[in-house]
Design an enzyme around this catalytic site. Sequence first.
Site, PDB file in Angstrom:
ATOM      1  N   GLN A 240       0.829  -1.205   0.000  1.00 49.89           N
ATOM      2  CA  GLN A 240       0.000   0.000   0.000  1.00 49.89           C
ATOM      3  C   GLN A 240       0.865   1.258   0.000  1.00 49.89           C
ATOM      4  OE1 GLN A 240      -2.962  -2.155   3.099  1.00 49.89           O
ATOM      5  NE2 GLN A 240      -3.526  -0.042   2.721  1.00 49.89           N
ATOM      6  N   ARG A 387      -9.082  -0.855   8.021  1.00 49.74           N
ATOM      7  CA  ARG A 387     -10.099   0.087   7.537  1.00 49.74           C
ATOM      8  C   ARG A 387     -10.376   1.188   8.560  1.00 49.74           C
ATOM      9  NH1 ARG A 387     -13.954  -1.561   2.869  1.00 49.74           N
ATOM     10  NH2 ARG A 387     -14.331   0.509   2.119  1.00 49.74           N
ATOM     11  N   CYS A 388      -9.320   1.820   8.984  1.00 50.46           N
ATOM     12  CA  CYS A 388      -9.460   2.883   9.960  1.00 50.46           C
ATOM     13  C   CYS A 388      -8.171   3.655   9.978  1.00 50.46           C
ATOM     14  CB  CYS A 388      -9.784   2.290  11.314  1.00 50.46           C
ATOM     15  SG  CYS A 388      -8.701   2.743  12.639  1.00 50.46           S
ATOM     16  N   GLU A 760     -13.135   4.707   4.998  1.00 48.79           N
ATOM     17  CA  GLU A 760     -13.074   4.018   6.284  1.00 48.79           C
ATOM     18  C   GLU A 760     -14.265   4.338   7.179  1.00 48.79           C
ATOM     19  OE1 GLU A 760      -9.207   5.640   7.006  1.00 48.79           O
ATOM     20  OE2 GLU A 760      -8.343   3.650   6.949  1.00 48.79           O
TER      21      GLU A 760
HETATM   22  N1  PCD Z   1     -15.244  12.668  -1.266  1.00 47.74           N
HETATM   23  C1  PCD Z   1     -14.895  11.525  -1.880  1.00 47.74           C
HETATM   24  C2  PCD Z   1     -14.009  10.652  -1.207  1.00 47.74           C
HETATM   25  C3  PCD Z   1     -13.634   9.492  -1.856  1.00 47.74           C
HETATM   26  N2  PCD Z   1     -14.115   9.198  -3.085  1.00 47.74           N
HETATM   27  C4  PCD Z   1     -13.650   7.958  -3.745  1.00 47.74           C
HETATM   28  O1  PCD Z   1     -13.757   6.871  -2.903  1.00 47.74           O
HETATM   29  C5  PCD Z   1     -12.573   6.059  -2.952  1.00 47.74           C
HETATM   30  C6  PCD Z   1     -11.877   6.014  -1.563  1.00 47.74           C
HETATM   31  O2  PCD Z   1     -11.273   7.254  -1.314  1.00 47.74           O
HETATM   32  P1  PCD Z   1     -10.615   7.648   0.087  1.00 47.74           P
HETATM   33  O3  PCD Z   1     -11.665   7.717   1.137  1.00 47.74           O
HETATM   34  O4  PCD Z   1      -9.767   8.819  -0.128  1.00 47.74           O
HETATM   35  O5  PCD Z   1      -9.712   6.377   0.486  1.00 47.74           O
HETATM   36  P2  PCD Z   1      -8.382   5.853  -0.224  1.00 47.74           P
HETATM   37  O6  PCD Z   1      -7.213   6.473   0.421  1.00 47.74           O
HETATM   38  O7  PCD Z   1      -8.524   5.914  -1.677  1.00 47.74           O
HETATM   39  O8  PCD Z   1      -8.461   4.319   0.118  1.00 47.74           O
HETATM   40  C7  PCD Z   1      -7.982   3.816   1.350  1.00 47.74           C
HETATM   41  C8  PCD Z   1      -9.136   3.084   2.017  1.00 47.74           C
HETATM   42  O9  PCD Z   1      -9.826   2.252   1.087  1.00 47.74           O
HETATM   43  C9  PCD Z   1     -10.773   1.355   1.626  1.00 47.74           C
HETATM   44  N3  PCD Z   1     -11.566   0.781   0.585  1.00 47.74           N
HETATM   45  C10 PCD Z   1     -11.091  -0.337  -0.083  1.00 47.74           C
HETATM   46  N4  PCD Z   1     -11.766  -0.754  -1.162  1.00 47.74           N
HETATM   47  C11 PCD Z   1     -11.325  -1.833  -1.824  1.00 47.74           C
HETATM   48  N5  PCD Z   1     -12.028  -2.270  -2.903  1.00 47.74           N
HETATM   49  N6  PCD Z   1     -10.221  -2.514  -1.420  1.00 47.74           N
HETATM   50  C12 PCD Z   1      -9.515  -2.119  -0.341  1.00 47.74           C
HETATM   51  O10 PCD Z   1      -8.435  -2.760   0.017  1.00 47.74           O
HETATM   52  C13 PCD Z   1      -9.941  -1.018   0.393  1.00 47.74           C
HETATM   53  N7  PCD Z   1      -9.293  -0.588   1.534  1.00 47.74           N
HETATM   54  C14 PCD Z   1      -9.999   0.288   2.417  1.00 47.74           C
HETATM   55  C15 PCD Z   1      -9.044   0.981   3.353  1.00 47.74           C
HETATM   56  S1  PCD Z   1      -8.518   0.141   4.677  1.00 47.74           S
HETATM   57 MO1  PCD Z   1      -6.668   1.279   5.575  1.00 47.74          MO
HETATM   58  O11 PCD Z   1      -5.516   0.600   4.603  1.00 47.74           O
HETATM   59  O12 PCD Z   1      -6.862   0.149   6.954  1.00 47.74           O
HETATM   60  O13 PCD Z   1      -5.780   2.430   6.556  1.00 47.74           O
HETATM   61  S2  PCD Z   1      -7.639   2.969   4.259  1.00 47.74           S
HETATM   62  C16 PCD Z   1      -8.641   2.265   3.169  1.00 47.74           C
HETATM   63  C17 PCD Z   1     -11.671   6.660  -4.003  1.00 47.74           C
HETATM   64  O14 PCD Z   1     -11.882   6.019  -5.213  1.00 47.74           O
HETATM   65  C18 PCD Z   1     -12.176   8.095  -4.098  1.00 47.74           C
HETATM   66  O15 PCD Z   1     -11.927   8.689  -5.251  1.00 47.74           O
HETATM   67  C19 PCD Z   1     -14.982  10.058  -3.722  1.00 47.74           C
HETATM   68  O16 PCD Z   1     -15.445   9.756  -4.828  1.00 47.74           O
HETATM   69  N8  PCD Z   1     -15.365  11.239  -3.105  1.00 47.74           N
HETATM   70 CU   LIG Z   2      -6.811   1.935  13.226  1.00 47.14          CU
END
Ligand code: PCD
Ligand SMILES: [Cu+]
Length: 806
Positions: A240, A387-388, A760
Amino acid sequence: MNEIARDPAADLGRLERLEGIGCARKRREDPRFIQGRGTYVDDIHLPGMLFGIMIRSPYAHARIKSIDTSRAKAHPGVHAVLTAEDLKPFKLHWMPTLAGDVQAVLADGKVSFQNQEVAFVVAEDRYIAADAAEMVEVEYEELPVVVDPFKAMLPDAPVIRDDLAGKDVGAHGARRHHNHIFNWQIGDRDRTDRAFDAAAVTVSQDMLYPRVHPCPLETCGCVASYDAVRGDLTVWITSQAPHVVRTVVGLLSSIPESKIRIISPDIGGGFGNKVGVYPGYVTAIAASIVLGRPVKWIESRNENLTTTAFARDYWMTGELAADTDGRIKALRVKVLADHGAFDACADPTKWPAGMFHVCTGSYDIANAHVSVDGVYTNKFPGGVSYRCSFRVTEAVYLIERMIDVLAQKLGIDKAEIRLRNFIPKDKFPYHSALGLDYDSGDYTPALQKVMKAVDYDALRAEQAAKRADPDCPTLMGIGITTFTEIVGAGPSKSCDILGIGMFDSCEIRVHPDGSAIARMGTISQGQGHQTTYAQIIATEAGIPASVIQVEEGDTSTAPYGLGTYGSRSTPVAGAAVARASHKIREKARKIAAHLLEVSPDDMEFDLDQFRVKGDPARAKSMKEIAWAAYNNVPEGMEMGLEAVDYYDPPNFTFPFGAYLAVVDVLKATGEIKVRRFYALDDCGTRINPMIIEGQIHGGLTEGFAVAFGQELPYDEQGNVLGGTLMDYFLPTAVETPHWETDFTVTPSPHHPIGAKGVAESPHVGSIPCFSNAVIDAFAHLGVTHTGMPHNAYRTWQQLLALNIAG
Ligand code: PCD
Ligand SMILES: [Cu+]
């Protein structure tokens, strides 16, 4: 943004052709994904490529007395078996972590968690490597195991990190015990304590946010290819943050970064799992350098779930002080954070608990104090943001649960208590008691919109009727969360990774025919950046999205960027895209003026062209301007039409939402049905509404998974339970409830197009919403908290304890 008032009817065709900001344009990446034409790391096959497999410890804590690799090395097709001893001459047996700790690449004398990396077998193919791995003989001497962070801090607890003996200062200050990593505090303790002493009402609640895993469909892996003749190292990797990987590899190997090329191809989901640098990457690279052949390493599912990057494991105590009508005076929080055997948390360097200090939430709380202790245990390292945005999920869980606990104590409705405590609209930008500057927010209309949409009063009336009926087969619960996220790390003055500020970047090159290529420092893992970045350029530079190619993930072509996690791509790279587009536009203005022989100040930007103010018939389209950029530019101007922008945001962005869940708990079985889930999100300017909706569905589904099933528990011997998809819950369409989505728009005042991150929010906001709903079902029986996951077994125990099962 456009400079002139528009006549929508007249512009319709041109606007549609641009497919700019606000257009629900279909994802450009999907045709290749749904036809099996994506290129993932495991699709890379190079001539002469070898395969590496990790040999891992069955014990959670043990001394390694000996490793005998002779039989494995003699096995036909085996090219090497690496142990820590082999890496020592290159100083690669330990590596730095993102949290300022070190981690063993291959166990150096002892193992400290189950499945820890012990040796790396490299062979002609994966099958030979697996056979040879069985032939490596490791003699272990078991040591006492500690998997409970409270026990880890007892005076006579086993020492987990022998290598830190005598070090009473770590990367984040003083350590007070051999298994202690840091203590981090923020806020005004004395003022907060005084507010508690003076308060009419106080509540306190312990809660565990269990250890979970992001579990992307594609596991982690890489292909390392060192060319000894050219001295070039190329690594395809599921990262990433490819540029950060390049810098780390450069530091570890002393190969100049200009000779290292990191390529993140298509990625099958990241969710925070692919931010860190893992031992398998280092051993594959080392093996390729030593053997002069490409080496591939791909994790199995079990390896993924039990070694690379857990999330959460936060043991929290929250306290609120309030007056009798529910107005909050103070918040006090204590956390014991279980970081496993090495501190490999993926947070900006200065923040050992990430952005946990957003835990005052959407509420105007004058006094707050937070104290977090990080602790070593015999569990695998990680601490990623599943996802935070860096411990925001934990923070939101804490405050949203505490608000409900307070409401219950005071007998105030759970929506009403929120409305009473919201930060009022006119207080933005709002400086929180824990030092954050919320850029914007408008919470009351959001919650009211949700209450109206679901007919909140009718739901509460139905609940009251059911509670009054002893024969009702279900308990009905209503959960509410009104959360604030903090995303877009970050201003480089407060956020860095390994000393590199968390800016991001964009480079746009417009070709003579008016089409363009744009490259960013971020990397899509499924978010649809190829679709949405082009929309920003379309609106801001007047080039149709359909002729814009978006490329990410190759460090040899993309400008340096910090990558995609923490919903930072839109707030940071998205701003760079807008600003680079503006640079293109300003150059285009001058070229257009030159072509029409007027002053640039007399030109106005008009969707996809520049026209003369007051004489709109005289205009040059961006396509014409692009052509002219390569043959007819004003005297003294450089040819070409391209721009680069490195954007260091002045602040984070603060998206928010109001969620409501209705659940029915079956008294006969403890099963819980999510009857309704209504999610209103506000992420400021919306670039692609369809992609946003997809992101919200994905995040809610992952939130549902965490709340109702995901966990990685350990037994007393340190065996990780939950290391396969038989035990670890990944919901399919069958289990997933129906989602209803909605939105309001409160633009970020400091972002060039007003956009905030969104991806997130649904995860962060939904998990406490589910918990609040489940606990609300039991609230009339005096229950203030039950732990996650809310599975049928646990709920059944609760029903039995309350004597209402059946
Ligand atoms: N106002 C607004 C905002 C936003 N958007 C869109 O929606 C999306 C998202 O963005 P953002 O909120 O800025 O975010 P980014 O930086 O691009 O991404 C990151 C995130 O992303 C989510 N989602 C998803 N989906 C998918 N399909 N796969 C994946 O792996 C994933 N991962 C998860 C996670 S865990 Mo961490 O890493 O835990 O910190 S952090 C995270 C992109 O396409 C954009 O352009 C729009 O349209 N408007
Ligand atoms: Cu976190």
